[in-house]
Motif scaffolding. Structure first.
Motif, PDB file in Angstrom:
ATOM      1  N   THR A  17      -5.420   2.541  -1.900  1.00  0.00           N
ATOM      2  CA  THR A  17      -4.482   2.038  -0.905  1.00  0.00           C
ATOM      3  C   THR A  17      -5.262   1.598   0.390  1.00  0.00           C
ATOM      4  N   ALA A  18      -6.461   0.919   0.282  1.00  0.00           N
ATOM      5  CA  ALA A  18      -6.908   0.433   1.749  1.00  0.00           C
ATOM      6  C   ALA A  18      -6.440  -0.858   2.283  1.00  0.00           C
ATOM      7  N   GLY A  19      -5.566  -1.794   1.389  1.00  0.00           N
ATOM      8  CA  GLY A  19      -5.066  -2.657   2.017  1.00  0.00           C
ATOM      9  C   GLY A  19      -3.456  -2.613   2.372  1.00  0.00           C
ATOM     10  N   PHE A  20      -3.118  -1.291   2.019  1.00  0.00           N
ATOM     11  CA  PHE A  20      -1.634  -1.338   2.196  1.00  0.00           C
ATOM     12  C   PHE A  20      -1.553  -0.126   3.371  1.00  0.00           C
ATOM     13  N   ASP A  21      -0.591  -0.478   4.237  1.00  0.00           N
ATOM     14  CA  ASP A  21      -0.307   0.029   5.465  1.00  0.00           C
ATOM     15  C   ASP A  21       1.065   0.609   5.384  1.00  0.00           C
ATOM     16  N   PRO A  22       1.126   2.135   5.157  1.00  0.00           N
ATOM     17  CA  PRO A  22       2.627   2.705   4.955  1.00  0.00           C
ATOM     18  C   PRO A  22       3.385   2.675   6.375  1.00  0.00           C
ATOM     19  N   ALA A  23       2.429   2.507   7.530  1.00  0.00           N
ATOM     20  CA  ALA A  23       3.173   2.174   8.943  1.00  0.00           C
ATOM     21  C   ALA A  23       3.920   1.312   8.974  1.00  0.00           C
ATOM     22  N   ALA A  24       3.582   0.095   7.954  1.00  0.00           N
ATOM     23  CA  ALA A  24       4.214  -1.288   8.328  1.00  0.00           C
ATOM     24  C   ALA A  24       5.392  -1.179   7.491  1.00  0.00           C
ATOM     25  N   ARG A  25       6.166  -2.294   7.639  1.00  0.00           N
ATOM     26  CA  ARG A  25       7.587  -2.382   6.756  1.00  0.00           C
ATOM     27  C   ARG A  25       7.291  -3.267   5.711  1.00  0.00           C
ATOM     28  N   TYR A  26       7.954  -3.119   4.574  1.00  0.00           N
ATOM     29  CA  TYR A  26       7.858  -3.769   3.411  1.00  0.00           C
ATOM     30  C   TYR A  26       9.113  -4.136   2.839  1.00  0.00           C
ATOM     31  N   ARG A  27       9.215  -4.917   1.838  1.00  0.00           N
ATOM     32  CA  ARG A  27      10.191  -5.360   1.099  1.00  0.00           C
ATOM     33  C   ARG A  27       9.778  -5.980  -0.509  1.00  0.00           C
ATOM     34  N   LEU A  28      11.031  -5.955  -1.172  1.00  0.00           N
ATOM     35  CA  LEU A  28      10.490  -6.415  -2.458  1.00  0.00           C
ATOM     36  C   LEU A  28      10.456  -8.075  -2.230  1.00  0.00           C
ATOM     37  N   SER A  29       9.485  -8.461  -2.838  1.00  0.00           N
ATOM     38  CA  SER A  29       9.144  -9.933  -2.819  1.00  0.00           C
ATOM     39  C   SER A  29      10.236 -10.839  -3.197  1.00  0.00           C
TER      40      SER A  29
END
Length: 113
Positions: A17-29
């Motif tokens: 999970t090192a490059g993934f920040d759960p506090a950031a907002r994401y979307r389906l590409s």
């Protein structure tokens, strides 16, 4: 000479999970198509031609809900049982690494109540 400085990993981050920040907002590409399947879904990335299996319908629901929440953590909290949270953080990190989900840059639109 290349920059050799590295960023320290986030507290609690694992290699997965090192490059993934759960506090950031994401979307389906927008470059990914999801095809529903009985086990979950197939995700096809149109740029890389990579096929990724989403192995549960709960994960598909979470991926589809990401853009409706202020962060990936908020989407997980809303969609997934607390005891399964860490598995879904790891799954989203893997999907982010493969380009299926990506950071959302557009502002979150408020839905009328």
């Amino acid at each position: 000479m290349p920059d050799t400085e590295t960023t320290a990993p986030r507290p609690g981050a694992t290699p997965a999970t090192a490059g993934f920040d759960p506090a950031a907002r994401y979307r389906l590409s927008p470059r990914v198509g999801l095809r529903p399947e009985p086990f979950g879904a197939l995700a096809y990335h149109f740029d890389t031609r990579r096929l990724v299996f989403l192995k549960s319908t709960d994960l598909v629901d979470l991926v589809n809900a990401l853009a409706d929440h202020p962060s990936a953590a908020a989407a997980i909290d809303h969609t997934v049982e607390p005891r399964r949270r860490s598995a879904f953080v790891t799954a989203l990190a893997s999907l982010a690494e493969s380009g299926v989900v990506e950071p959302a840059v557009e502002p979150l639109l408020e839905h009328p109540a």
